[in-house]
Design a protein around this motif. Structure first.
Motif, PDB file in Angstrom:
ATOM      1  N   THR A 167     -31.639  -9.729  -1.610  1.00 56.78           N
ATOM      2  CA  THR A 167     -30.501  -9.749  -0.678  1.00 56.78           C
ATOM      3  C   THR A 167     -30.566 -10.983   0.218  1.00 56.78           C
ATOM      4  O   THR A 167     -29.535 -11.588   0.532  1.00 56.78           O
ATOM      5  CB  THR A 167     -30.486  -8.446   0.164  1.00 56.78           C
TER       6      THR A 167
ATOM      7  N   ASP B 142     -24.330  -7.340  -4.437  1.00 61.45           N
ATOM      8  CA  ASP B 142     -25.676  -6.908  -4.087  1.00 61.45           C
ATOM      9  C   ASP B 142     -25.866  -5.437  -4.464  1.00 61.45           C
ATOM     10  O   ASP B 142     -25.128  -4.579  -3.970  1.00 61.45           O
ATOM     11  CB  ASP B 142     -25.904  -7.103  -2.581  1.00 61.45           C
ATOM     12  N   ASP B 143     -26.839  -5.170  -5.324  1.00 64.79           N
ATOM     13  CA  ASP B 143     -27.140  -3.779  -5.696  1.00 64.79           C
ATOM     14  C   ASP B 143     -25.932  -3.020  -6.215  1.00 64.79           C
ATOM     15  O   ASP B 143     -25.664  -1.901  -5.778  1.00 64.79           O
ATOM     16  CB  ASP B 143     -27.662  -3.008  -4.467  1.00 64.79           C
TER      17      ASP B 143
HETATM   18 MG   LIG Z   1     -31.540  -5.814  -1.324  1.00 62.38          MG
END
Ligand SMILES: [Mg+2]
Ligand SMILES: Nc1ncnc2c1ncn2[C@@H]1O[C@H](COP(=O)(O)OP(=O)(O)O)[C@@H](O)[C@H]1O
Length: 370
Positions: free
Chosen positions: A37, A316-317
């Motif tokens: 991240t 992200d994710d």
């Molecule tokens: Mg992360």
């Protein structure tokens, strides 16, 4: 918009990273708390030098380091080989674009990105305010002149609300209320029309994106709901301002009782519909995730439609809770966007065709050519 090369020094846990992404899909995988991240955050900083985690600058510098710096080479439209640098040192931030010191707003106008982060999942079931913020952020990125409109509206609203609170003690302020009604209506008319036009574009794109993600098994759509317009459909900013002005007048008595402004674009919402029902009430966890991802991809596509250039897409994710076909879509069908996608489980990216993959481990990034 393509990131060619990014060099990072002392940014969070990224001590020294040189990242050379490919022009389309880029997957960064690795276990938790390794720096994935942080890497996306470092790219996001170039949209205006603000963290999407709302972090203060001191938190961005690596623990115990003196400074942090980010240097990016990127191409925008016809201009290839641009270079931007962001540096934090001794409580001072400096931004250089092609060697010239600039303000954050220059970055905002130059480098465009769209971000999906897990905290955005609440967009569907969360408050109308979250949806309005999503809308205004997209609107202002696509048409920077709306930044001033949003600001004008906010200021007029604050002034009118302050006045409504003072009125019971000072009736002579009533004339001033007329002035703020007009200002609020003028800015509000522009804002509501801007949002309405933007959501119309977004709707076309979000239907396509959600269709792709769900393999055309489900339909998802969005519409702007402006309470102050009632059932009317104003044709331009002036008509919208007139309707809003009337609504403010009608609401005046109630506003004085409440001590704040009860009608206007600050109370509006984006209606989100899954099949025929409000997504807010009926969407499952996985459907919410797909819907938010579709909204972000639609935001990117709208930005490309309006500005003539594709932003970079940061995901992200995104993979967890999605079934295989949805994962496959995200890995291989986002088309001409340069994407940066993080995930934990390397199993999830087996289906990546083409594109580049990178392993993040304890703040160190290695290209994975396997
Ligand atoms: Mg992360
Ligand atoms: N200023 C900083 N200096 C050093 N490490 C930091 C800093 N800020 C955050 N970190 C570390 O970065 C790690 C989290 O990185 P992150 O990118 O969120 O991980 P993930 O790979 O799970 O996305 C944590 O271990 C955290 O302690």
């Amino acid at each position: 918009m393509k990131v060619r090369r990014l060099e990072i020094a002392h940014f969070r846990n990224l001590k020294h990273v040189v990242f050379v992404p490919g022009p389309f899909s880029n997957v960064i995988y690795g276990e938790n708390a390794q720096g994935k991240t942080n890497l996306l955050e470092s790219i996001w900083m170039f949209t205006g030098a603000r963290s999407f985690r709302g972090a203060r600058e001191a938190e961005l510098i690596e623990f115990d380091a003196e400074y942090a710096s980010l240097t990016m080479q990127f191409d925008t439209g016809p201009r290839s080989g641009q270079e931007a640098e962001i540096r934090y040192n001794n409580n001072r931030r400096s931004i250089l674009l092609n060697g010239v010191e600039r303000g954050a707003s220059t970055l905002y106008d130059t480098f465009r990105a769209v971000l999906f982060a897990p905290e955005h999942l609440s967009l569907i079931r969360g408050t109308p305010e979250q949806r309005r913020n999503f809308l205004d952020a997209g609107l202002c990125q696509a048409y920077p002149r709306y930044l001033a409109v949003v600001r004008q509206y906010r200021r007029a609203l604050q002034q009118r609300n302050a006045l409504l609170k003072d009125l019971p003690r000072n009736a002579s302020l009533l004339d001033t209320l007329d002035i703020w009604d007009r200002r609020l209506a003028t800015a509000g008319g522009m804002l509501a029309m801007g949002r309405a036009g933007y959501v119309k574009r977004l709707d076309r794109r979000v239907r396509q994106a959600y269709g792709g993600i769900s393999q055309y098994k489900e339909e998802f759509s969005v519409a702007y709901r402006c309470g102050a317009f009632g059932g009317e459909k104003p044709g331009n900013d002036e008509e919208a301002a007139v309707l809003l002005h009337l609504a403010l007048k009608r609401a005046r008595r109630e506003d004085m009782k409440a001590g704040f402004t009860t009608v206007g674009p600050h109370r509006d919402d984006v209606e989100m519909t899954l099949e025929t029902r409000p997504a807010r009430m009926y969407a499952s966890q996985g459907q919410c995730r797909s819907a938010v991802i579709a909204l972000k991809l639609a935001e990117a596509a709208s930005l490309r439609d309006i500005c003539g250039e594709a932003p970079v897409v940061l995901l992200d994710d995104v993979m967890s809770e999605l079934d295989e076909s949805r994962q496959e879509y995200l890995l291989n069908h986002i088309g001409m966007f340069q994407t940066f996608l993080t995930c934990c489980d390397p199993e999830n990216i087996r289906r990546l065709r083409g594109g580049k993959r990178f392993l993040m481990r304890e703040g160190e990034l290695t290209a994975d050519d396997a």
